[in-house]
Design a protein around this motif. Structure first.
Motif, PDB file in Angstrom:
ATOM      1  N   GLY A  64       0.781  -1.356   0.181  1.00  0.00           N
ATOM      2  CA  GLY A  64      -0.085  -0.164   0.096  1.00  0.00           C
ATOM      3  C   GLY A  64       0.791   1.287   0.076  1.00  0.00           C
ATOM      4  N   PRO A  65       0.335   2.315   0.427  1.00  0.00           N
ATOM      5  CA  PRO A  65       0.996   3.595   0.492  1.00  0.00           C
ATOM      6  C   PRO A  65       2.177   3.775   1.406  1.00  0.00           C
ATOM      7  CG  PRO A  65      -1.474   4.024   0.565  1.00  0.00           C
ATOM      8  CD  PRO A  65      -1.143   2.646   0.461  1.00  0.00           C
ATOM      9  N   ILE A  66       2.984   4.764   0.934  1.00  0.00           N
ATOM     10  CA  ILE A  66       4.172   4.809   1.962  1.00  0.00           C
ATOM     11  C   ILE A  66       3.773   6.069   2.731  1.00  0.00           C
ATOM     12  CG2 ILE A  66       6.405   5.571   2.113  1.00  0.00           C
ATOM     13  CD1 ILE A  66       7.035   4.065  -0.607  1.00  0.00           C
ATOM     14  N   GLY A  74       7.460   9.886  -4.944  1.00  0.00           N
ATOM     15  CA  GLY A  74       6.300   9.793  -5.806  1.00  0.00           C
ATOM     16  C   GLY A  74       5.256   9.813  -5.514  1.00  0.00           C
ATOM     17  N   GLN A  75       4.101  10.975  -5.957  1.00  0.00           N
ATOM     18  CA  GLN A  75       2.896  10.858  -5.497  1.00  0.00           C
ATOM     19  C   GLN A  75       2.019  10.557  -6.791  1.00  0.00           C
ATOM     20  OE1 GLN A  75       1.715  13.979  -2.872  1.00  0.00           O
ATOM     21  NE2 GLN A  75       0.228  14.551  -4.134  1.00  0.00           N
ATOM     22  N   ILE A  76       0.919   9.778  -6.378  1.00  0.00           N
ATOM     23  CA  ILE A  76      -0.120   9.347  -7.353  1.00  0.00           C
ATOM     24  C   ILE A  76      -0.851  10.647  -7.844  1.00  0.00           C
ATOM     25  CG2 ILE A  76      -2.063   8.134  -8.187  1.00  0.00           C
ATOM     26  CD1 ILE A  76       0.578   6.462  -7.344  1.00  0.00           C
ATOM     27  N   ARG A  77      -0.946  10.996  -8.902  1.00  0.00           N
ATOM     28  CA  ARG A  77      -1.712  12.148  -9.703  1.00  0.00           C
ATOM     29  C   ARG A  77      -3.251  11.761 -10.064  1.00  0.00           C
ATOM     30  NH1 ARG A  77       2.727  11.990 -12.839  1.00  0.00           N
ATOM     31  NH2 ARG A  77       1.728  11.489 -14.556  1.00  0.00           N
ATOM     32  N   ALA A  78      -4.207  12.741  -9.933  1.00  0.00           N
ATOM     33  CA  ALA A  78      -5.564  12.468 -10.504  1.00  0.00           C
ATOM     34  C   ALA A  78      -5.590  12.966 -11.795  1.00  0.00           C
ATOM     35  CB  ALA A  78      -6.273  13.343  -9.635  1.00  0.00           C
ATOM     36  N   ILE A 113      15.490   2.926  -0.724  1.00  0.00           N
ATOM     37  CA  ILE A 113      14.529   2.882  -1.765  1.00  0.00           C
ATOM     38  C   ILE A 113      13.186   2.122  -1.061  1.00  0.00           C
ATOM     39  CG2 ILE A 113      14.053   2.255  -4.051  1.00  0.00           C
ATOM     40  CD1 ILE A 113      17.221   2.594  -4.427  1.00  0.00           C
ATOM     41  N   TYR A 114      12.181   2.626  -1.242  1.00  0.00           N
ATOM     42  CA  TYR A 114      10.984   2.058  -1.020  1.00  0.00           C
ATOM     43  C   TYR A 114      10.080   2.087  -2.156  1.00  0.00           C
ATOM     44  CZ  TYR A 114      13.089   1.475   3.567  1.00  0.00           C
ATOM     45  OH  TYR A 114      13.936   1.097   4.588  1.00  0.00           O
ATOM     46  N   HIS A 115       9.194   1.069  -2.533  1.00  0.00           N
ATOM     47  CA  HIS A 115       8.200   1.011  -3.435  1.00  0.00           C
ATOM     48  C   HIS A 115       7.020   0.525  -3.116  1.00  0.00           C
ATOM     49  CE1 HIS A 115       6.091   1.278  -7.249  1.00  0.00           C
ATOM     50  NE2 HIS A 115       7.000   2.114  -8.013  1.00  0.00           N
ATOM     51  N   SER A 116       5.725   1.025  -3.340  1.00  0.00           N
ATOM     52  CA  SER A 116       4.645   0.379  -3.188  1.00  0.00           C
ATOM     53  C   SER A 116       3.941  -0.713  -3.912  1.00  0.00           C
ATOM     54  CB  SER A 116       3.343   1.204  -3.091  1.00  0.00           C
ATOM     55  OG  SER A 116       3.523   2.538  -2.217  1.00  0.00           O
ATOM     56  N   LEU A 117       3.496  -1.822  -3.357  1.00  0.00           N
ATOM     57  CA  LEU A 117       2.796  -2.937  -4.229  1.00  0.00           C
ATOM     58  C   LEU A 117       1.470  -2.756  -3.554  1.00  0.00           C
ATOM     59  CD1 LEU A 117       4.919  -6.203  -3.849  1.00  0.00           C
ATOM     60  CD2 LEU A 117       4.488  -4.503  -5.896  1.00  0.00           C
ATOM     61  N   VAL A 143      -2.592   2.315  -4.402  1.00  0.00           N
ATOM     62  CA  VAL A 143      -2.029   3.603  -3.666  1.00  0.00           C
ATOM     63  C   VAL A 143      -3.058   4.566  -4.361  1.00  0.00           C
ATOM     64  CG1 VAL A 143      -0.413   5.042  -3.342  1.00  0.00           C
ATOM     65  CG2 VAL A 143       0.327   2.557  -3.594  1.00  0.00           C
ATOM     66  N   PRO A 144      -3.989   5.149  -3.426  1.00  0.00           N
ATOM     67  CA  PRO A 144      -4.988   6.051  -4.016  1.00  0.00           C
ATOM     68  C   PRO A 144      -4.100   7.255  -4.165  1.00  0.00           C
ATOM     69  CG  PRO A 144      -5.615   5.111  -1.774  1.00  0.00           C
ATOM     70  CD  PRO A 144      -4.211   4.575  -1.998  1.00  0.00           C
ATOM     71  N   VAL A 145      -4.821   8.227  -5.064  1.00  0.00           N
ATOM     72  CA  VAL A 145      -4.392   9.530  -5.654  1.00  0.00           C
ATOM     73  C   VAL A 145      -4.020  10.153  -4.431  1.00  0.00           C
ATOM     74  CG1 VAL A 145      -5.360  11.802  -6.452  1.00  0.00           C
ATOM     75  CG2 VAL A 145      -5.830   9.521  -7.612  1.00  0.00           C
ATOM     76  N   GLY A 146      -2.935  10.961  -4.298  1.00  0.00           N
ATOM     77  CA  GLY A 146      -2.597  11.727  -3.239  1.00  0.00           C
ATOM     78  C   GLY A 146      -1.554  11.264  -2.279  1.00  0.00           C
ATOM     79  N   GLU A 147      -1.394   9.927  -2.504  1.00  0.00           N
ATOM     80  CA  GLU A 147      -0.542   9.044  -1.720  1.00  0.00           C
ATOM     81  C   GLU A 147       0.858   8.622  -2.369  1.00  0.00           C
ATOM     82  OE1 GLU A 147      -1.139   8.310   1.554  1.00  0.00           O
ATOM     83  OE2 GLU A 147      -3.193   8.706   1.483  1.00  0.00           O
ATOM     84  N   ILE A 148       1.654   8.436  -1.533  1.00  0.00           N
ATOM     85  CA  ILE A 148       3.193   8.231  -2.077  1.00  0.00           C
ATOM     86  C   ILE A 148       3.453   6.873  -2.331  1.00  0.00           C
ATOM     87  CG2 ILE A 148       5.553   8.582  -1.191  1.00  0.00           C
ATOM     88  CD1 ILE A 148       4.167  11.023  -1.532  1.00  0.00           C
ATOM     89  N   SER A 149       3.957   6.630  -3.523  1.00  0.00           N
ATOM     90  CA  SER A 149       4.484   5.178  -3.902  1.00  0.00           C
ATOM     91  C   SER A 149       5.650   4.750  -4.181  1.00  0.00           C
ATOM     92  CB  SER A 149       3.516   4.994  -5.383  1.00  0.00           C
ATOM     93  OG  SER A 149       3.851   5.775  -6.419  1.00  0.00           O
ATOM     94  N   LEU A 150       6.520   5.855  -4.241  1.00  0.00           N
ATOM     95  CA  LEU A 150       7.997   6.016  -4.079  1.00  0.00           C
ATOM     96  C   LEU A 150       8.682   6.735  -3.552  1.00  0.00           C
ATOM     97  CD1 LEU A 150      10.732   4.468  -5.798  1.00  0.00           C
ATOM     98  CD2 LEU A 150      10.477   6.002  -7.305  1.00  0.00           C
ATOM     99  N   PHE A 151       9.802   6.388  -2.424  1.00  0.00           N
ATOM    100  CA  PHE A 151      10.281   6.824  -1.566  1.00  0.00           C
ATOM    101  C   PHE A 151      11.895   6.522  -1.739  1.00  0.00           C
ATOM    102  CE2 PHE A 151      11.684   6.935   3.188  1.00  0.00           C
ATOM    103  CZ  PHE A 151      12.308   8.264   3.179  1.00  0.00           C
ATOM    104  N   VAL A 152      12.653   7.401  -2.326  1.00  0.00           N
ATOM    105  CA  VAL A 152      14.126   7.275  -2.621  1.00  0.00           C
ATOM    106  C   VAL A 152      14.917   8.285  -1.559  1.00  0.00           C
ATOM    107  CG1 VAL A 152      15.941   7.330  -3.968  1.00  0.00           C
ATOM    108  CG2 VAL A 152      13.822   6.536  -4.695  1.00  0.00           C
TER     109      VAL A 152
END
Length: 148
Positions: A13-15, A41-45, A87-91, A94-103
């Motif tokens: 899920g989201p970070i 990295g944040q999910i865009r609408a 480095i962390y990536h979501s599986l 991940v809803p819009v506005g949430e973080i999916s990639l953290f470097v």
């Protein structure tokens, strides 16, 4: 401070902001570090033909993807003067506005952190086999995400 053992990268899920904050806080005792650089990295609408993106459902074959993450990590340590890297990536969803990639990269000096961060993010986007299914509106429609 490279490690030859592949690190676990995936988060379900989201970070969360708390996870990011805790990661930063753990570096306060590392007094040889003078600079950190962070990419989130944040999910865009995005508006698509079929509707507005409401989230991305990420999937991967974790062992294969973590091997590629490890190669990117090792190359970055060889190329730049880094003290540490995370480095962390979501599986999953991940809803819009949430973080999916953290470097998160650290170095004694600022310039290597900026250069390494850009290199790492571009390599992840180009090489890591992670698949994102963009969920569109309430209809249940989806489109496979293409990295740009």
């Amino acid at each position: 401070m490279s490690s030859k053992t592949p690190k676990k990268v995936f988060v379900e899920g989201p970070i969360s902001p708390a996870f990011i904050s805790d990661s930063i806080a753990k570096h306060q005792s590392k007094t040889n570090i003078g600079a950190h650089a962070i990419f989130l990295g944040q999910i865009r609408a995005d508006q698509k033909e079929e509707g507005v993106v409401t989230g991305i459902d990420y999937s991967a074959y974790p062992e294969m993807a973590e091997g590629v993450f490890h190669q990117i990590r090792e190359a970055a340590f060889e190329k730049f003067e880094l003290s540490c890297m995370h480095i962390y990536h979501s599986l999953g969803l991940v809803p819009v506005g949430e973080i999916s990639l953290f470097v998160f990269v650290s170095s004694p000096h600022r310039r290597p952190t900026f250069e390494a961060l850009e290199y790492i993010v571009e390599e992840i986007k180009a090489k890591v086999p992670i698949f994102g299914k963009e969920l569109l509106g309430d209809s249940g429609a989806f489109a496979w995400k293409e990295n740009s």
